[in-house]
Design an enzyme around this catalytic site. Structure first.
Site, PDB file in Angstrom:
ATOM      1  N   ARG A  76       0.564   8.155  28.887  1.00  0.00           N
ATOM      2  CA  ARG A  76       1.549   7.348  29.621  1.00  0.00           C
ATOM      3  C   ARG A  76       2.521   8.220  30.424  1.00  0.00           C
ATOM      4  NH1 ARG A  76       6.380   3.764  27.504  1.00  0.00           N
ATOM      5  NH2 ARG A  76       6.499   2.170  29.140  1.00  0.00           N
ATOM      6  N   HIS A  80       3.650   7.666  34.326  1.00  0.00           N
ATOM      7  CA  HIS A  80       5.040   7.469  34.755  1.00  0.00           C
ATOM      8  C   HIS A  80       5.550   8.623  35.615  1.00  0.00           C
ATOM      9  CE1 HIS A  80       6.488   4.026  31.923  1.00  0.00           C
ATOM     10  NE2 HIS A  80       5.255   3.838  32.336  1.00  0.00           N
ATOM     11  N   ASP A  81       4.931   9.792  35.489  1.00  0.00           N
ATOM     12  CA  ASP A  81       5.261  10.900  36.383  1.00  0.00           C
ATOM     13  C   ASP A  81       4.718  10.615  37.780  1.00  0.00           C
ATOM     14  OD1 ASP A  81       6.138  13.405  37.256  1.00  0.00           O
ATOM     15  OD2 ASP A  81       4.258  14.392  36.694  1.00  0.00           O
ATOM     16  N   VAL A  84       6.207   7.966  40.419  1.00  0.00           N
ATOM     17  CA  VAL A  84       7.565   8.155  40.940  1.00  0.00           C
ATOM     18  C   VAL A  84       7.589   9.422  41.804  1.00  0.00           C
ATOM     19  CG1 VAL A  84       9.998   8.333  40.338  1.00  0.00           C
ATOM     20  CG2 VAL A  84       8.439   7.046  38.859  1.00  0.00           C
ATOM     21  N   ASP A  88       4.729  15.321  39.841  1.00  0.00           N
ATOM     22  CA  ASP A  88       5.520  16.538  40.071  1.00  0.00           C
ATOM     23  C   ASP A  88       6.359  16.919  38.860  1.00  0.00           C
ATOM     24  OD1 ASP A  88       7.344  14.502  40.035  1.00  0.00           O
ATOM     25  OD2 ASP A  88       8.181  14.888  42.022  1.00  0.00           O
ATOM     26  N   ASN A 108      11.524   3.655  31.148  1.00  0.00           N
ATOM     27  CA  ASN A 108      11.382   4.870  30.329  1.00  0.00           C
ATOM     28  C   ASN A 108      12.339   4.947  29.148  1.00  0.00           C
ATOM     29  OD1 ASN A 108       9.403   5.798  32.078  1.00  0.00           O
ATOM     30  ND2 ASN A 108      10.844   6.976  33.334  1.00  0.00           N
ATOM     31  N   HIS A 207      -4.285   0.720  28.011  1.00  0.00           N
ATOM     32  CA  HIS A 207      -3.658  -0.060  26.940  1.00  0.00           C
ATOM     33  C   HIS A 207      -4.635  -0.363  25.799  1.00  0.00           C
ATOM     34  CE1 HIS A 207      -0.029  -1.557  29.554  1.00  0.00           C
ATOM     35  NE2 HIS A 207      -0.044  -0.251  29.379  1.00  0.00           N
ATOM     36  N   THR A 208      -5.733   0.328  25.760  1.00  0.00           N
ATOM     37  CA  THR A 208      -6.612   0.302  24.593  1.00  0.00           C
ATOM     38  C   THR A 208      -6.061   1.194  23.481  1.00  0.00           C
ATOM     39  OG1 THR A 208      -8.869   0.719  23.807  1.00  0.00           O
ATOM     40  CG2 THR A 208      -8.074   2.185  25.500  1.00  0.00           C
ATOM     41  N   ASP A 260     -11.510   2.887  23.817  1.00  0.00           N
ATOM     42  CA  ASP A 260     -12.760   2.167  24.063  1.00  0.00           C
ATOM     43  C   ASP A 260     -12.493   1.033  25.057  1.00  0.00           C
ATOM     44  OD1 ASP A 260     -11.302   0.342  22.601  1.00  0.00           O
ATOM     45  OD2 ASP A 260     -12.489   0.539  20.771  1.00  0.00           O
TER      46      ASP A 260
HETATM   47  C1  HEM Z   1      -0.591  -2.113  35.002  1.00  0.00           C
HETATM   48  C2  HEM Z   1       0.699  -1.907  34.883  1.00  0.00           C
HETATM   49  C3  HEM Z   1       1.324  -1.429  33.609  1.00  0.00           C
HETATM   50  C4  HEM Z   1       2.364  -2.012  32.959  1.00  0.00           C
HETATM   51  C5  HEM Z   1       3.116  -3.247  33.395  1.00  0.00           C
HETATM   52  C6  HEM Z   1       2.593  -1.245  31.761  1.00  0.00           C
HETATM   53  C7  HEM Z   1       3.569  -1.507  30.839  1.00  0.00           C
HETATM   54  C8  HEM Z   1       3.672  -0.917  29.611  1.00  0.00           C
HETATM   55  C9  HEM Z   1       4.618  -1.275  28.593  1.00  0.00           C
HETATM   56  C10 HEM Z   1       5.693  -2.342  28.744  1.00  0.00           C
HETATM   57  C11 HEM Z   1       4.371  -0.520  27.508  1.00  0.00           C
HETATM   58  C12 HEM Z   1       5.112  -0.542  26.189  1.00  0.00           C
HETATM   59  C13 HEM Z   1       6.373   0.276  26.311  1.00  0.00           C
HETATM   60  C14 HEM Z   1       7.381  -0.037  25.235  1.00  0.00           C
HETATM   61  O1  HEM Z   1       7.358  -1.163  24.723  1.00  0.00           O
HETATM   62  O2  HEM Z   1       8.204   0.839  24.927  1.00  0.00           O
HETATM   63  C15 HEM Z   1       3.277   0.344  27.829  1.00  0.00           C
HETATM   64  C16 HEM Z   1       2.731   1.259  26.978  1.00  0.00           C
HETATM   65  C17 HEM Z   1       1.719   2.123  27.323  1.00  0.00           C
HETATM   66  N1  HEM Z   1       1.172   2.265  28.577  1.00  0.00           N
HETATM   67 FE1  HEM Z   1       1.400   1.014  30.124  1.00  0.00          FE
HETATM   68  N2  HEM Z   1       1.697  -0.220  31.720  1.00  0.00           N
HETATM   69  C18 HEM Z   1       0.906  -0.278  32.816  1.00  0.00           C
HETATM   70  C19 HEM Z   1      -0.081   0.607  33.167  1.00  0.00           C
HETATM   71  C20 HEM Z   1      -0.406   1.732  32.438  1.00  0.00           C
HETATM   72  C21 HEM Z   1      -1.238   2.814  32.916  1.00  0.00           C
HETATM   73  C22 HEM Z   1      -1.835   2.911  34.306  1.00  0.00           C
HETATM   74  C23 HEM Z   1      -1.330   3.712  31.903  1.00  0.00           C
HETATM   75  C24 HEM Z   1      -2.060   5.026  31.853  1.00  0.00           C
HETATM   76  C25 HEM Z   1      -3.067   5.344  32.645  1.00  0.00           C
HETATM   77  C26 HEM Z   1      -0.580   3.175  30.798  1.00  0.00           C
HETATM   78  C27 HEM Z   1      -0.503   3.741  29.554  1.00  0.00           C
HETATM   79  C28 HEM Z   1       0.234   3.232  28.505  1.00  0.00           C
HETATM   80  C29 HEM Z   1       0.116   3.717  27.154  1.00  0.00           C
HETATM   81  C30 HEM Z   1      -0.890   4.734  26.649  1.00  0.00           C
HETATM   82  C31 HEM Z   1       1.077   3.031  26.407  1.00  0.00           C
HETATM   83  C32 HEM Z   1       1.411   3.232  24.926  1.00  0.00           C
HETATM   84  C33 HEM Z   1       2.364   4.413  24.827  1.00  0.00           C
HETATM   85  C34 HEM Z   1       2.800   4.784  23.422  1.00  0.00           C
HETATM   86  O3  HEM Z   1       2.334   4.208  22.447  1.00  0.00           O
HETATM   87  O4  HEM Z   1       3.653   5.690  23.330  1.00  0.00           O
HETATM   88  N3  HEM Z   1      -0.006   1.999  31.173  1.00  0.00           N
HETATM   89  N4  HEM Z   1       2.868   0.098  29.120  1.00  0.00           N
END
Ligand code: HEM
Ligand SMILES: *[C@@H]1O[C@H](CO)[C@@H](O)[C@H](O)[C@H]1NC(C)=O
Ligand SMILES: *[C@@H]1O[C@H](CO)[C@@H](O)[C@H](O)[C@H]1NC(C)=O
Ligand SMILES: *[C@@H]1O[C@H](CO)[C@@H](O)[C@H](O)[C@H]1NC(C)=O
Length: 332
Positions: A76, A80-81, A84, A88, A108, A207-208, A260
């Site tokens: 993640r 997020h890097d 924005v 970088d 963040n 989000h898997t 997966d």
């Molecule tokens: C499609 C738009 C996306 C939205 C709206 C979104 C939103 C979120 C949100 C709200 C969370 C939970 C954060 C929290 O509750 O503190 C999350 C977690 C996460 N996101 Fe996304 N995300 C998106 C796309 C992505 C992408 C493109 C990636 C990576 C390629 C990604 C990887 C992750 C990962 C791995 C987590 C879990 C992180 C952890 O457990 O520390 N997300 N995301």
């Protein structure tokens, strides 16, 4: 006589044109093969820091062995890097009394994690070769190694990003899509980064793995109808209608620590955790792609890895732009 001369001239002319054409074609091929997107290359550290890749891989392996979720957190961070002002390393800069960074931006703050793990990786890389490997590249490599460590696909990471001296909280607030996003908003957000709808759907498969906080899915489980009712009920125990904002639930209810295609299978049975997740399978234009990924993990892995390379090449600082930070948390 004049006829055969003309023929000879025509032949010579033809040869000359062929030569010109060939040299142009060769130049064009060389141009196309040379690293695009601000000159990133997979061999960037081969001579200057041959141990970089193995050092990072071993450090990620150790971090994930200590806590599986760290693989998700590192993946993640790269996302997020990159969203924005490009990949970088800007997300890694700490706030100080006279510097406002991205760590406290809304998407963040109290949410992104893994900064200590990045520090550990960076210090091991610095011990192997000082001042060579950027923090932005470390994030890109750690993202790949994390996915692999959790059972996902591998890919060749393009390298040569340099680190910013600045960060932008306001750009982080603007550019990172919120979990309240509609499908149209998601498509538009990724489009702004040069990523296609297919890229968006494939990248969402991240989000898997990993966890989300109650505050980010409360409205979806209490107030929305496009959710499996037993699934919604099961989530309410740990996410009350008020309070417990930081309580965690897995983004993939079936296999939170395995990379997966289960995320897409969940969406098909209305078990997306976030409002934005379920938007990808809600009777709209993304449905058929979700169906494909839900039945074909290889198709997902292929499109995910291609999209990660694309995302990783968003506006990198290369050449003499930016710097290679000594400490990922602050400019040199
Ligand atoms: C499609 C738009 C996306 C939205 C709206 C979104 C939103 C979120 C949100 C709200 C969370 C939970 C954060 C929290 O509750 O503190 C999350 C977690 C996460 N996101 Fe996304 N995300 C998106 C796309 C992505 C992408 C493109 C990636 C990576 C390629 C990604 C990887 C992750 C990962 C791995 C987590 C879990 C992180 C952890 O457990 O520390 N997300 N995301
Ligand atoms: C912040 O400002 C103080 C004084 O205004 C200065 O001494 C310090 O070096 C600055 N710190 C940074 C990180 O720029
Ligand atoms: C970030 O979260 C902390 C702790 O919850 C809070 O005190 C702070 O105001 C937040 N920062 C911003 C910029 O919202
Ligand atoms: C659900 O919707 C109602 C009416 O719009 C609103 O008052 C309430 O705050 C919402 N609840 C959640 C958990 O979002």
């Amino acid at each position: 006589m004049s006829n055969s001369l003309n023929l000879k001239q025509a032949k010579n002319l033809n040869i000359a044109f062929t030569k010109i054409f060939l040299s142009y074609s060769i130049a064009l091929v060389i141009l196309c093969l040379s690293p695009a997107n601000g000159q990133l290359s997979s061999t960037f550290y081969d001579k200057t820091c041959p141990k970089a890749m193995s050092t990072i891989k071993a450090a990620v392996k150790q971090a994930v062995a200590m806590e599986k979720r760290m693989g998700a957190s590192l993946l993640r961070l790269h996302f997020h890097d990159c969203f924005v002002n490009g990949c970088d390393g800007s997300i890694l800069l700490d706030d100080t009394p006279n510097f406002t960074g991205e760590k406290t931006a809304v998407p963040n703050n109290n949410s992104v994690r893994g900064f200590d793990a990045v520090d550990t990786i960076k210090s091991q890389v610095e011990a192997a070769c000082t001042g060579i490997v950027s923090c932005a590249d470390i994030l890109a490599i750690a993202a790949r190694d994390s996915v692999v460590e959790l059972g996902g696909p591998t890919w060749t990471v393009q390298l040569g990003r340099r680190d910013s001296r600045t960060a932008s909280r306001s750009a982080a607030n603007r550019n990172i899509p919120p979990p309240t996003s509609s499908l149209a908003a998601l498509i538009s957000s990724y489009g702004n980064q040069g990523l296609s709808t297919k890229d968006m759907i494939a990248l969402s498969g991240a989000h898997t793995i990993g966890q989300a906080r109650c505050t980010n899915f409360r409205a979806h489980i209490y107030n929305e109808t496009n959710i499996n009712s037993a699934f919604a009920t099961s989530l309410k125990a740990n996410c009350p209608s008020t309070g417990g904002d930081n309580n965690l639930s897995p983004l993939d209810v079936q296999s939170a620590t395995v990379f997966d295609n289960q995320y897409y299978i969940n969406l098909k049975s209305q078990k997306g955790l976030l409002h934005s997740d379920q938007q990808l399978f809600n009777g709209g234009s993304a449905d058929s792609q979700v169906t494909t990924f839900s039945t074909n993990q290889n198709a997902f892995f292929g499109d995910f890895t291609a999209a990660m390379v694309k995302m990783g090449s968003i506006k990198p600082l290369t050449g003499s732009k930016g710097e290679v930070r000594k400490n990922c948390r602050k400019p040199n």
